[in-house]
Motif scaffolding. Structure first.
Motif, PDB file in Angstrom:
ATOM      1  N   GLU A 112      51.321  30.991 103.183  1.00  0.00           N
ATOM      2  CA  GLU A 112      52.082  31.799 102.164  1.00  0.00           C
ATOM      3  C   GLU A 112      51.793  33.455 102.438  1.00  0.00           C
ATOM      4  O   GLU A 112      51.592  33.670 103.300  1.00  0.00           O
ATOM      5  N   LEU A 113      53.893  33.308 102.443  1.00  0.00           N
ATOM      6  CA  LEU A 113      53.709  35.413 102.152  1.00  0.00           C
ATOM      7  C   LEU A 113      53.692  36.161 100.862  1.00  0.00           C
ATOM      8  O   LEU A 113      54.133  36.376  99.921  1.00  0.00           O
ATOM      9  N   VAL A 114      52.666  37.068 101.865  1.00  0.00           N
ATOM     10  CA  VAL A 114      51.542  38.050 100.400  1.00  0.00           C
ATOM     11  C   VAL A 114      52.894  39.236  99.950  1.00  0.00           C
ATOM     12  O   VAL A 114      53.185  39.658 101.567  1.00  0.00           O
ATOM     13  N   PRO A 115      52.186  39.897  99.151  1.00  0.00           N
ATOM     14  CA  PRO A 115      53.148  40.673  98.620  1.00  0.00           C
ATOM     15  C   PRO A 115      52.177  42.342  99.731  1.00  0.00           C
ATOM     16  O   PRO A 115      50.760  42.397 100.337  1.00  0.00           O
ATOM     17  N   GLY A 116      53.053  43.858  99.728  1.00  0.00           N
ATOM     18  CA  GLY A 116      52.518  44.086 100.146  1.00  0.00           C
ATOM     19  C   GLY A 116      53.148  45.045 102.012  1.00  0.00           C
ATOM     20  O   GLY A 116      53.882  43.978 102.690  1.00  0.00           O
ATOM     21  N   ALA A 117      51.994  45.054 102.493  1.00  0.00           N
ATOM     22  CA  ALA A 117      52.371  46.274 103.401  1.00  0.00           C
ATOM     23  C   ALA A 117      51.355  46.447 104.507  1.00  0.00           C
ATOM     24  O   ALA A 117      50.249  47.186 103.985  1.00  0.00           O
ATOM     25  N   LYS A 118      51.541  46.437 105.847  1.00  0.00           N
ATOM     26  CA  LYS A 118      50.227  46.535 106.566  1.00  0.00           C
ATOM     27  C   LYS A 118      49.822  47.909 106.503  1.00  0.00           C
ATOM     28  O   LYS A 118      50.277  48.879 106.508  1.00  0.00           O
ATOM     29  N   ILE A 119      48.030  48.286 106.298  1.00  0.00           N
ATOM     30  CA  ILE A 119      48.003  49.640 106.319  1.00  0.00           C
ATOM     31  C   ILE A 119      48.127  50.402 107.912  1.00  0.00           C
ATOM     32  O   ILE A 119      47.249  50.384 108.348  1.00  0.00           O
ATOM     33  N   ASP A 120      48.288  51.593 107.918  1.00  0.00           N
ATOM     34  CA  ASP A 120      48.537  52.430 108.395  1.00  0.00           C
ATOM     35  C   ASP A 120      48.229  53.099 108.755  1.00  0.00           C
ATOM     36  O   ASP A 120      47.053  53.868 110.109  1.00  0.00           O
ATOM     37  N   ARG A 121      47.300  53.575 108.084  1.00  0.00           N
ATOM     38  CA  ARG A 121      46.484  55.098 108.121  1.00  0.00           C
ATOM     39  C   ARG A 121      45.320  55.124 106.937  1.00  0.00           C
ATOM     40  O   ARG A 121      45.459  54.943 105.464  1.00  0.00           O
ATOM     41  N   LEU A 122      44.205  54.811 107.288  1.00  0.00           N
ATOM     42  CA  LEU A 122      43.048  54.033 106.135  1.00  0.00           C
ATOM     43  C   LEU A 122      42.466  55.256 105.421  1.00  0.00           C
ATOM     44  O   LEU A 122      42.115  56.431 105.466  1.00  0.00           O
ATOM     45  N   ASP A 123      42.797  55.656 103.541  1.00  0.00           N
ATOM     46  CA  ASP A 123      41.331  56.863 103.423  1.00  0.00           C
ATOM     47  C   ASP A 123      40.943  56.679 102.398  1.00  0.00           C
ATOM     48  O   ASP A 123      40.252  55.196 102.458  1.00  0.00           O
ATOM     49  N   LEU A 124      39.989  57.486 102.057  1.00  0.00           N
ATOM     50  CA  LEU A 124      38.599  56.641 101.146  1.00  0.00           C
ATOM     51  C   LEU A 124      39.255  56.410  99.885  1.00  0.00           C
ATOM     52  O   LEU A 124      38.205  54.917 100.022  1.00  0.00           O
ATOM     53  N   PRO A 125      40.050  56.875  99.244  1.00  0.00           N
ATOM     54  CA  PRO A 125      40.520  55.464  98.302  1.00  0.00           C
ATOM     55  C   PRO A 125      40.688  54.213  98.288  1.00  0.00           C
ATOM     56  O   PRO A 125      40.199  52.613  97.578  1.00  0.00           O
ATOM     57  N   LEU A 126      41.480  53.930  99.506  1.00  0.00           N
ATOM     58  CA  LEU A 126      41.945  52.585  99.910  1.00  0.00           C
ATOM     59  C   LEU A 126      40.637  52.036 100.424  1.00  0.00           C
ATOM     60  O   LEU A 126      40.611  51.146 100.113  1.00  0.00           O
ATOM     61  N   LEU A 127      40.155  52.597 101.232  1.00  0.00           N
ATOM     62  CA  LEU A 127      38.299  52.042 101.488  1.00  0.00           C
ATOM     63  C   LEU A 127      37.498  51.439 100.989  1.00  0.00           C
ATOM     64  O   LEU A 127      37.825  50.459 101.167  1.00  0.00           O
ATOM     65  N   GLU A 128      37.256  52.276  99.710  1.00  0.00           N
ATOM     66  CA  GLU A 128      37.017  51.799  98.711  1.00  0.00           C
ATOM     67  C   GLU A 128      37.175  50.480  98.120  1.00  0.00           C
ATOM     68  O   GLU A 128      36.726  49.564  97.720  1.00  0.00           O
ATOM     69  N   ARG A 129      38.090  50.218  98.556  1.00  0.00           N
ATOM     70  CA  ARG A 129      38.871  49.189  97.792  1.00  0.00           C
ATOM     71  C   ARG A 129      39.073  47.745  98.509  1.00  0.00           C
ATOM     72  O   ARG A 129      38.654  46.672  98.448  1.00  0.00           O
ATOM     73  N   VAL A 130      38.733  48.283 100.011  1.00  0.00           N
ATOM     74  CA  VAL A 130      39.265  47.215 101.027  1.00  0.00           C
ATOM     75  C   VAL A 130      37.488  46.351 100.999  1.00  0.00           C
ATOM     76  O   VAL A 130      37.359  45.156 100.952  1.00  0.00           O
ATOM     77  N   LEU A 131      36.743  47.687 100.690  1.00  0.00           N
ATOM     78  CA  LEU A 131      35.322  47.393 100.294  1.00  0.00           C
ATOM     79  C   LEU A 131      34.724  46.516  99.991  1.00  0.00           C
ATOM     80  O   LEU A 131      33.929  45.732 100.102  1.00  0.00           O
ATOM     81  N   ALA A 132      35.355  46.413  98.384  1.00  0.00           N
ATOM     82  CA  ALA A 132      35.407  46.024  96.859  1.00  0.00           C
ATOM     83  C   ALA A 132      35.849  44.178  97.968  1.00  0.00           C
ATOM     84  O   ALA A 132      35.053  43.408  97.334  1.00  0.00           O
ATOM     85  N   VAL A 133      36.733  44.780  97.986  1.00  0.00           N
ATOM     86  CA  VAL A 133      37.427  42.492  98.659  1.00  0.00           C
ATOM     87  C   VAL A 133      36.322  42.125  99.474  1.00  0.00           C
ATOM     88  O   VAL A 133      36.139  40.996  99.845  1.00  0.00           O
ATOM     89  N   HIS A 134      36.063  43.159 100.167  1.00  0.00           N
ATOM     90  CA  HIS A 134      34.923  42.765 101.860  1.00  0.00           C
ATOM     91  C   HIS A 134      33.489  42.177 101.380  1.00  0.00           C
ATOM     92  O   HIS A 134      33.008  40.645 101.934  1.00  0.00           O
ATOM     93  N   GLY A 135      33.263  42.285 100.041  1.00  0.00           N
ATOM     94  CA  GLY A 135      32.249  41.652  99.511  1.00  0.00           C
ATOM     95  C   GLY A 135      31.648  40.678  98.628  1.00  0.00           C
ATOM     96  O   GLY A 135      30.699  40.131  98.637  1.00  0.00           O
TER      97      GLY A 135
END
Length: 300
Positions: A112-135
């Motif tokens: 499946e082709l999912v929406p969005g673009a790869k993260i070129d540079r990670l900031d703190l707010p986005l990291l917290e969202r990454v960690l929530a998914v990872h959980g």
């Protein structure tokens, strides 16, 4: 890094094979021959070391074609696909696999082709969202001992990555690093224990985002069962040398500091071997030292 004992004279001339790259047109033709489904290649996906391509089916639906050499559909179904199926049931944003075809000794998939673009540079707010998914990966495979555990390759070569010989031969510093990795591996299991879902290549290039939210995590070809916190170390290596704000690196380092040694140690040794080997075989020689420097920070 101290270069007093590491100079051009220390470099041992070597020639190591690179990982083969996807030929999307050839793989699309092979899928068409076997399934009767004609796929039109629209272009390569952004990022990635081996390659993925966007393809279009005759009905207009688009997907992502990937390829894994030296693999079987049966192994894919019992491992990575089983991991993704379980995570998707938990609401995890992983793409569904629409097609898996054996092409010689390789497996070609269309996902499946999912929406969005790869993260070129990670900031703190986005990291917290990454960690929530990872959980969501924690204990996701409890009761699924049939799903293979994640292999670490600390004492033997992996299938085209985590190769030991390039480290042994490239330079004095890489040879010493390999000795330390192998010695560490001698006292630890060959596979990662645990009942979580391990992505195995959980870095910003495989995490898609749009409008500040995580829309997908892709490239599950190496997924297996194990301690999901392994992927925090993978992410830390994925931020090196300059793919995140300093605060992000510090936050992630603090999380890794808090991991049990039984998780952090094998994960760091595995990623040290994987990335230094990959740098030797795929990056300019002057970039190898930066990966050796990162590996040395925690290898003991």
């Amino acid at each position: 890094m101290d270069h007093s004992s590491e100079n051009a004279a220390d470099q041992i001339p070597t020639s190591f094979p690179r990982a083969p790259r996807l030929d999307p047109e050839a793989m699309a033709r092979a899928v068409s021959v076997q399934t009767g489904i004609a796929l039109t290649v629209e272009g390569l996906c952004d990022g990635g070391e081996v390659g993925a391509a966007v393809v279009r089916r005759p009905d207009g639906h688009r997907g992502v074609l990937t390829w894994r050499p030296h693999y079987t559909v049966a192994a894919l179904a019992s491992g990575p696909l089983a991991v993704v199926e379980r995570l998707r049931a938990l609401g995890y944003p992983a793409p569904a696999t629409k097609l898996a075809v054996q092409v010689g000794d390789a497996v070609v998939t269309v996902q499946e082709l999912v929406p969005g673009a790869k993260i070129d540079r990670l900031d703190l707010p986005l990291l917290e969202r990454v960690l929530a998914v990872h959980g969501l990966q924690a204990d996701a495979l409890a009761g699924r001992e049939d799903v293979p555990a994640y292999p670490l390759y600390l004492r033997e070569d992996g299938p085209g990555y985590c190769l030991h010989e390039p480290l042994r031969r490239f330079s004095r510093s890489t040879a010493e690093l390999e000795r330390r990795i192998a010695a560490f591996g001698a006292g630890h299991p060959d596979r990662l224990p645990g009942d979580g879902a391990v992505h195995g290549d959980f870095h910003p290039g495989n995490i898609l985002a749009a409008d500040g939210r995580i829309t997908g995590v892709v490239d599950w070809d190496g997924a297996a069962r194990g301690d999901h916190r392994f992927d925090l170390v993978v992410l830390r290596f994925g931020l090196h040398p300059d793919h995140a704000d300093r605060a992000v690196v510090e936050r992630l380092d603090a999380l890794i500091d808090a991991l049990p040694a039984s998780v952090a140690g094998p994960a760091w040794a595995h990623m040290s071997l994987r990335m230094v080997d990959w740098a030797i075989r795929h990056f300019p020689a002057d970039q190898v030292d930066t990966w050796v420097e990162l590996a040395r920070r925690r290898i003991d």
